[in-house]
Motif scaffolding. Structure first.
Motif, PDB file in Angstrom:
ATOM      1  N   GLY A  21       0.728  -1.128   0.172  1.00 55.24           N
ATOM      2  CA  GLY A  21      -0.134  -0.005   0.308  1.00 55.24           C
ATOM      3  C   GLY A  21       1.110   1.038  -0.170  1.00 55.24           C
ATOM      4  N   LEU A  22       0.276   2.980  -0.481  1.00 56.58           N
ATOM      5  CA  LEU A  22       1.111   3.833  -0.827  1.00 56.58           C
ATOM      6  C   LEU A  22       1.313   4.227  -0.048  1.00 56.58           C
ATOM      7  CD1 LEU A  22       2.276   5.168  -3.102  1.00 56.58           C
ATOM      8  CD2 LEU A  22       0.415   6.202  -3.961  1.00 56.58           C
ATOM      9  N   LYS A  23      -0.327   4.312   0.641  1.00 54.53           N
ATOM     10  CA  LYS A  23      -0.643   5.094   2.546  1.00 54.53           C
ATOM     11  C   LYS A  23       0.572   4.235   3.368  1.00 54.53           C
ATOM     12  CE  LYS A  23      -4.550   7.061   0.795  1.00 54.53           C
ATOM     13  NZ  LYS A  23      -6.447   6.935   1.793  1.00 54.53           N
ATOM     14  N   THR A  24       0.777   3.087   3.220  1.00 56.87           N
ATOM     15  CA  THR A  24       1.266   2.670   4.934  1.00 56.87           C
ATOM     16  C   THR A  24       2.994   2.874   4.478  1.00 56.87           C
ATOM     17  OG1 THR A  24       0.033   0.621   4.133  1.00 56.87           O
ATOM     18  CG2 THR A  24       1.926  -0.075   5.327  1.00 56.87           C
ATOM     19  N   LYS A  25       2.914   2.879   2.797  1.00 61.69           N
ATOM     20  CA  LYS A  25       5.020   3.211   2.387  1.00 61.69           C
ATOM     21  C   LYS A  25       4.974   4.402   3.061  1.00 61.69           C
ATOM     22  CE  LYS A  25       7.770   3.975  -1.644  1.00 61.69           C
ATOM     23  NZ  LYS A  25       7.819   5.601  -1.770  1.00 61.69           N
ATOM     24  N   ALA A  26       3.720   6.038   2.217  1.00 61.43           N
ATOM     25  CA  ALA A  26       4.048   7.102   2.497  1.00 61.43           C
ATOM     26  C   ALA A  26       3.991   7.185   4.707  1.00 61.43           C
ATOM     27  CB  ALA A  26       2.872   7.857   2.546  1.00 61.43           C
TER      28      ALA A  26
ATOM     29  N   PRO B 168      -5.155  -0.396  -5.566  1.00 61.49           N
ATOM     30  CA  PRO B 168      -6.033  -0.687  -4.659  1.00 61.49           C
ATOM     31  C   PRO B 168      -6.281   0.937  -3.630  1.00 61.49           C
ATOM     32  CG  PRO B 168      -3.740  -1.546  -4.456  1.00 61.49           C
ATOM     33  CD  PRO B 168      -4.207  -0.794  -5.463  1.00 61.49           C
ATOM     34  N   THR B 169      -6.249   2.219  -3.810  1.00 62.78           N
ATOM     35  CA  THR B 169      -6.805   2.687  -2.802  1.00 62.78           C
ATOM     36  C   THR B 169      -8.829   3.581  -2.799  1.00 62.78           C
ATOM     37  OG1 THR B 169      -6.516   4.547  -4.419  1.00 62.78           O
ATOM     38  CG2 THR B 169      -4.585   4.112  -3.690  1.00 62.78           C
ATOM     39  N   VAL B 170      -8.363   4.184  -1.236  1.00 65.77           N
ATOM     40  CA  VAL B 170      -9.851   4.462  -1.020  1.00 65.77           C
ATOM     41  C   VAL B 170     -10.111   5.754  -2.558  1.00 65.77           C
ATOM     42  CG1 VAL B 170     -10.940   5.747   0.511  1.00 65.77           C
ATOM     43  CG2 VAL B 170      -9.701   3.989   1.758  1.00 65.77           C
ATOM     44  N   GLU B 171      -9.821   6.317  -2.470  1.00 66.99           N
ATOM     45  CA  GLU B 171      -9.922   7.033  -3.665  1.00 66.99           C
ATOM     46  C   GLU B 171     -10.296   6.871  -5.248  1.00 66.99           C
ATOM     47  OE1 GLU B 171      -8.265   8.828  -0.772  1.00 66.99           O
ATOM     48  OE2 GLU B 171      -7.599   7.495  -1.740  1.00 66.99           O
ATOM     49  N   ASN B 172      -9.748   6.110  -5.434  1.00 72.56           N
ATOM     50  CA  ASN B 172      -9.858   4.768  -6.226  1.00 72.56           C
ATOM     51  C   ASN B 172     -11.102   3.900  -6.741  1.00 72.56           C
ATOM     52  OD1 ASN B 172      -8.878   2.590  -8.786  1.00 72.56           O
ATOM     53  ND2 ASN B 172      -8.194   4.638  -9.522  1.00 72.56           N
ATOM     54  N   THR B 173     -11.432   3.705  -5.462  1.00 70.28           N
ATOM     55  CA  THR B 173     -12.445   3.240  -5.033  1.00 70.28           C
ATOM     56  C   THR B 173     -14.096   3.575  -5.573  1.00 70.28           C
ATOM     57  OG1 THR B 173     -11.343   1.390  -3.705  1.00 70.28           O
ATOM     58  CG2 THR B 173     -14.006   1.108  -3.391  1.00 70.28           C
TER      59      THR B 173
ATOM     60  N   CYS C  51     -21.313  -3.486  -6.017  1.00 69.75           N
ATOM     61  CA  CYS C  51     -20.091  -3.471  -5.343  1.00 69.75           C
ATOM     62  C   CYS C  51     -19.287  -3.475  -5.356  1.00 69.75           C
ATOM     63  CB  CYS C  51     -20.155  -5.447  -4.770  1.00 69.75           C
ATOM     64  SG  CYS C  51     -21.534  -5.921  -3.468  1.00 69.75           S
ATOM     65  N   PHE C  52     -18.573  -2.081  -5.090  1.00 73.14           N
ATOM     66  CA  PHE C  52     -17.298  -1.547  -5.474  1.00 73.14           C
ATOM     67  C   PHE C  52     -16.419  -2.057  -4.675  1.00 73.14           C
ATOM     68  CE2 PHE C  52     -20.751   0.962  -7.234  1.00 73.14           C
ATOM     69  CZ  PHE C  52     -20.111   1.188  -8.558  1.00 73.14           C
ATOM     70  N   CYS C  53     -14.867  -2.260  -5.029  1.00 75.55           N
ATOM     71  CA  CYS C  53     -14.096  -3.005  -4.167  1.00 75.55           C
ATOM     72  C   CYS C  53     -12.447  -2.749  -4.186  1.00 75.55           C
ATOM     73  CB  CYS C  53     -13.694  -4.961  -4.119  1.00 75.55           C
ATOM     74  SG  CYS C  53     -15.564  -5.587  -3.904  1.00 75.55           S
ATOM     75  N   ILE C  54     -12.146  -2.303  -3.458  1.00 76.45           N
ATOM     76  CA  ILE C  54     -10.773  -1.758  -3.068  1.00 76.45           C
ATOM     77  C   ILE C  54      -9.556  -2.505  -3.785  1.00 76.45           C
ATOM     78  CG2 ILE C  54     -10.144  -2.732  -0.775  1.00 76.45           C
ATOM     79  CD1 ILE C  54      -8.503   0.001  -0.913  1.00 76.45           C
ATOM     80  N   GLY C  55     -10.139  -3.754  -4.272  1.00 75.03           N
ATOM     81  CA  GLY C  55      -8.823  -4.983  -4.731  1.00 75.03           C
ATOM     82  C   GLY C  55      -9.237  -5.929  -4.480  1.00 75.03           C
TER      83      GLY C  55
END
Length: 223
Positions: free
Chosen positions: A81-86, A209-214, A185-189
């Motif tokens: 995850g990008l947010k985990t990395k940040a 796999p981001t909230v924004e993209n979902t 159903c819109f899924c993050i991944g």
């Protein structure tokens, strides 16, 4: 006047995330179908590399391991995850590799870093994907459980057009008190989508796999 699209988010959104949906003229319901909390843990044996598959694990480490943080920051981190990395980088960790999915991270470790050793900071409801893959590849690792996820199911009485799902545990929690019939159903991944496969075919998976993209997938779908 077209009827408003009614969307449920299975976790409370940040105000800017919710605003995307409101700007698209959606009616939005939000509820946290899971909660996470840090738990006490012991750091006995820490290997040369660290693995994080969620921001929750990082937050728990920052809260509960302050005295050994400088030592941990000397090690290389691998994460999902990008947010985990940040979050890791913001707190002084050196992230060597990050991916969108645990399977991909396990594959990178097995292919390139198989001779090194790892400590995986996990939660109680974590999937077996990563540990199983590392075992099969004979990668030396240990696991320390640093947070807990609790299901917080609730009944949604309002008819819905679409539902945003962000984790397999969120799906499990929603299905305890609710049925899915024609809702989209819109899924993050992929892992979240797999948790729905026995229940519905109406699944749209985010490109990233981001909230924004979902949220963007949901908006684009109804445009």
């Amino acid at each position: 006047m077209q009827n408003q699209i009614r969307i449920l988010s299975t976790k409370k959104l940040l105000s800017n995330q919710k605003q995307f949906l409101l700007n698209a003229n959606f009616s939005v319901i939000e509820a946290d179908f899971i909660t996470t909390e840090s738990k006490p843990f012991e750091l006995k044996e820490i290997n040369e590399n660290l693995i994080f598959t969620s921001q929750n694990a990082v937050h728990s480490l920052l809260e509960n391991a302050k005295e050994v943080l400088p030592k941990l920051q000397e090690k290389n981190a691998f994460c999902v995850g990008l947010k985990t990395k940040a979050l890791l980088e913001k707190n002084g960790f050196n992230v060597i590799a990050y991916t969108g999915y645990a399977e991909d991270l396990a594959e990178i470790i097995a292919l390139i870093y198989a001779k090194e050793s790892f400590t995986f900071f996990s939660g109680n409801l974590r999937r077996d994907t990563l540990p199983n893959f590392l075992k099969e590849a004979n990668v030396k690792f240990n696991e320390i459980e640093v947070y807990e996820t609790h299901l917080t199911p609730q009944k949604i009485a309002t008819p819905l057009d679409g539902i945003l799902f962000f984790s397999p545990s969120g799906v499990e929690s929603y299905l305890k008190d609710n049925k899915i019939e024609n809702e989209l159903c819109f899924c993050i991944g992929n892992t979240t989508a797999e948790a729905l496969e026995k229940t519905t075919k109406n699944i749209v998976i985010a490109n990233q796999p981001t909230v924004e993209n979902t949220i963007i997938q949901a908006i684009n779908f109804y445009k």
